[in-house]
Design a protein around this motif. Structure first.
Motif, PDB file in Angstrom:
ATOM      1  N   LYS A 169       0.828  -1.203   0.000  1.00 40.86           N
ATOM      2  CA  LYS A 169       0.000   0.000   0.000  1.00 40.86           C
ATOM      3  C   LYS A 169       0.868   1.261   0.000  1.00 40.86           C
ATOM      4  CE  LYS A 169      -4.024  -1.977   2.356  1.00 40.86           C
ATOM      5  NZ  LYS A 169      -4.960  -1.746   1.251  1.00 40.86           N
ATOM      6  N   ILE A 170       0.381   2.289  -0.669  1.00 43.58           N
ATOM      7  CA  ILE A 170       1.063   3.582  -0.653  1.00 43.58           C
ATOM      8  C   ILE A 170       0.690   4.282   0.655  1.00 43.58           C
ATOM      9  CG2 ILE A 170       1.274   5.839  -1.774  1.00 43.58           C
ATOM     10  CD1 ILE A 170       0.651   4.456  -4.428  1.00 43.58           C
ATOM     11  N   VAL A 171       1.640   4.395   1.570  1.00 41.30           N
ATOM     12  CA  VAL A 171       1.359   4.969   2.881  1.00 41.30           C
ATOM     13  C   VAL A 171       1.625   6.470   2.916  1.00 41.30           C
ATOM     14  CG1 VAL A 171       1.751   2.818   4.111  1.00 41.30           C
ATOM     15  CG2 VAL A 171       3.677   4.358   3.701  1.00 41.30           C
ATOM     16  N   HIS A 172       2.323   6.960   1.915  1.00 39.57           N
ATOM     17  CA  HIS A 172       2.571   8.406   1.845  1.00 39.57           C
ATOM     18  C   HIS A 172       2.818   8.793   0.396  1.00 39.57           C
ATOM     19  CE1 HIS A 172       3.850  12.372   3.311  1.00 39.57           C
ATOM     20  NE2 HIS A 172       4.784  12.309   2.398  1.00 39.57           N
ATOM     21  N   LYS A 173       2.229   9.912   0.016  1.00 36.74           N
ATOM     22  CA  LYS A 173       2.385  10.383  -1.364  1.00 36.74           C
ATOM     23  C   LYS A 173       2.580  11.890  -1.356  1.00 36.74           C
ATOM     24  CE  LYS A 173      -1.319  10.842  -3.805  1.00 36.74           C
ATOM     25  NZ  LYS A 173      -2.526  10.542  -4.621  1.00 36.74           N
ATOM     26  N   GLU A 174       3.503  12.352  -2.160  1.00 40.97           N
ATOM     27  CA  GLU A 174       3.727  13.792  -2.282  1.00 40.97           C
ATOM     28  C   GLU A 174       3.891  14.151  -3.746  1.00 40.97           C
ATOM     29  OE1 GLU A 174       6.719  17.294  -0.579  1.00 40.97           O
ATOM     30  OE2 GLU A 174       6.623  15.323   0.381  1.00 40.97           O
ATOM     31  N   GLU A 175       3.158  15.160  -4.170  1.00 38.66           N
ATOM     32  CA  GLU A 175       3.249  15.640  -5.541  1.00 38.66           C
ATOM     33  C   GLU A 175       3.565  17.126  -5.521  1.00 38.66           C
ATOM     34  OE1 GLU A 175      -0.483  14.799  -7.296  1.00 38.66           O
ATOM     35  OE2 GLU A 175      -0.305  12.623  -7.160  1.00 38.66           O
ATOM     36  N   GLU A 176       4.516  17.532  -6.324  1.00 42.09           N
ATOM     37  CA  GLU A 176       4.856  18.952  -6.398  1.00 42.09           C
ATOM     38  C   GLU A 176       5.370  19.292  -7.787  1.00 42.09           C
ATOM     39  OE1 GLU A 176       9.427  18.658  -4.665  1.00 42.09           O
ATOM     40  OE2 GLU A 176       7.869  19.667  -3.488  1.00 42.09           O
ATOM     41  N   THR A 177       5.356  20.557  -8.091  1.00 41.49           N
ATOM     42  CA  THR A 177       5.867  21.005  -9.380  1.00 41.49           C
ATOM     43  C   THR A 177       7.335  20.649  -9.500  1.00 41.49           C
ATOM     44  OG1 THR A 177       4.308  22.851  -9.358  1.00 41.49           O
ATOM     45  CG2 THR A 177       6.148  22.992 -10.909  1.00 41.49           C
ATOM     46  N   TRP A 178       7.711  20.060 -10.610  1.00 40.54           N
ATOM     47  CA  TRP A 178       9.100  19.616 -10.731  1.00 40.54           C
ATOM     48  C   TRP A 178      10.048  20.789 -10.949  1.00 40.54           C
ATOM     49  CZ3 TRP A 178       9.075  16.456 -15.977  1.00 40.54           C
ATOM     50  CH2 TRP A 178       8.804  17.323 -17.035  1.00 40.54           C
ATOM     51  N   HIS A 179      11.319  20.527 -10.682  1.00 42.13           N
ATOM     52  CA  HIS A 179      12.382  21.495 -10.899  1.00 42.13           C
ATOM     53  C   HIS A 179      13.261  20.994 -12.042  1.00 42.13           C
ATOM     54  CE1 HIS A 179      11.333  23.555  -7.157  1.00 42.13           C
ATOM     55  NE2 HIS A 179      11.216  22.352  -6.612  1.00 42.13           N
ATOM     56  N   ILE A 180      14.141  21.858 -12.494  1.00 43.02           N
ATOM     57  CA  ILE A 180      15.030  21.487 -13.606  1.00 43.02           C
ATOM     58  C   ILE A 180      15.865  20.256 -13.254  1.00 43.02           C
ATOM     59  CG2 ILE A 180      16.992  22.240 -15.001  1.00 43.02           C
ATOM     60  CD1 ILE A 180      15.901  25.066 -14.871  1.00 43.02           C
ATOM     61  N   LYS A 181      16.328  20.180 -12.007  1.00 41.66           N
ATOM     62  CA  LYS A 181      17.167  19.045 -11.611  1.00 41.66           C
ATOM     63  C   LYS A 181      16.407  17.720 -11.717  1.00 41.66           C
ATOM     64  CE  LYS A 181      16.141  19.519  -6.683  1.00 41.66           C
ATOM     65  NZ  LYS A 181      16.724  19.705  -5.327  1.00 41.66           N
ATOM     66  N   ASP A 182      15.076  17.776 -11.524  1.00 40.26           N
ATOM     67  CA  ASP A 182      14.278  16.563 -11.656  1.00 40.26           C
ATOM     68  C   ASP A 182      14.138  16.153 -13.120  1.00 40.26           C
ATOM     69  OD1 ASP A 182      13.636  16.348  -8.849  1.00 40.26           O
ATOM     70  OD2 ASP A 182      12.350  18.087  -9.144  1.00 40.26           O
ATOM     71  N   GLN A 183      14.019  17.150 -13.995  1.00 39.65           N
ATOM     72  CA  GLN A 183      13.895  16.862 -15.419  1.00 39.65           C
ATOM     73  C   GLN A 183      15.150  16.208 -15.980  1.00 39.65           C
ATOM     74  OE1 GLN A 183      12.464  21.124 -16.077  1.00 39.65           O
ATOM     75  NE2 GLN A 183      11.502  20.068 -17.780  1.00 39.65           N
ATOM     76  N   MET A 184      16.289  16.508 -15.373  1.00 39.16           N
ATOM     77  CA  MET A 184      17.566  16.015 -15.896  1.00 39.16           C
ATOM     78  C   MET A 184      17.928  14.627 -15.353  1.00 39.16           C
ATOM     79  SD  MET A 184      19.757  19.574 -15.778  1.00 39.16           S
ATOM     80  CE  MET A 184      21.184  18.829 -16.586  1.00 39.16           C
ATOM     81  N   LYS A 185      17.123  14.110 -14.426  1.00 37.81           N
ATOM     82  CA  LYS A 185      17.394  12.784 -13.876  1.00 37.81           C
ATOM     83  C   LYS A 185      17.171  11.718 -14.943  1.00 37.81           C
ATOM     84  CE  LYS A 185      17.983  13.872  -9.404  1.00 37.81           C
ATOM     85  NZ  LYS A 185      19.109  13.473  -8.559  1.00 37.81           N
TER      86      LYS A 185
END
Length: 204
Positions: A128-144
């Protein structure tokens, strides 16, 4: 003669009175400009909108899971995450030892369609998903770089190998992601009250 000398002195005195306030006014103006610039820099930083959802099944969190109780493999958790978020591009998968509820899987990735960074905590037994977080991505996330299913097939065996080679050690955590130009698995264990870290190349 007295009047001749008096007039220049009076003139100089009046001139000085008119010019003296210029210096403090200039200082005050400079201070205000500096403050405004500082405020502008702070307000220019991105403030991503985020939402956090915790599983309604709160009793899951009360069960502190030990490493011997984990039943789901990294591949199992990888597929659970993609079932919930088919468009998710996973770039980090790990097992964290939380002080409150024991071991939990952690996944990080991005959804290019919604331009969101998504973080999931998945229960290592129930899935089960016990915790979830969603936020606007940053440039560093796009480059992963995406951690594909093929990259994680050997994770469990490498973790087991690490513990087998260190029989008196206990697992602290591990994480798989792209770092230093390659896909790596970092495993941290405790042995004789000391932390040891092992790094493996996940290249096929």
């Amino acid at each position: 003669m007295k009047k001749i000398y008096f007039l220049p002195v009076a003139f100089l005195f009046l001139t000085a009175c008119q010019t003296m306030p210029l210096k403090p006014e200039s200082t005050t103006l400079s201070s205000e400009v500096s403050t405004a610039t500082s405020t502008k820099v702070e307000s220019s930083e991105p403030r991503p909108s985020s939402t956090v959802n915790i599983s309604e099944n709160e009793e899951i969190l009360s069960e502190k899971i030990t490493v011997s109780e984990i039943t789901l493999t990294p591949i199992d958790v990888y597929e659970i995450a993609l079932e919930s978020y088919p468009e998710l591009h996973i770039y980090s998968l790990g097992l964290d030892n939380n002080r409150i509820y024991g071991f939990v899987y952690e996944i990080e990735g991005v959804n290019e369609a919604t331009e969101q960074k998504i973080e999931l905590d998945i229960h290592p037994v129930s899935g089960k998903i016990v915790h979830k977080e969603e936020e606007t991505w940053h440039i560093k996330d796009q480059m992963k770089k995406e951690l594909t299913r093929e990259r994680i097939t050997n994770i469990q065996s490498l973790v087991d190998q690490t513990l087998a080679q260190n029989p008196n050690a206990t697992l602290d955590e591990w994480v798989a992601e792209y770092d230093d130009g390659r896909f790596e698995l970092e495993v941290e264990i405790y042995s004789k009250n000391q932390k040891h870290e092992f790094t493996y190349d996940l290249a096929n």
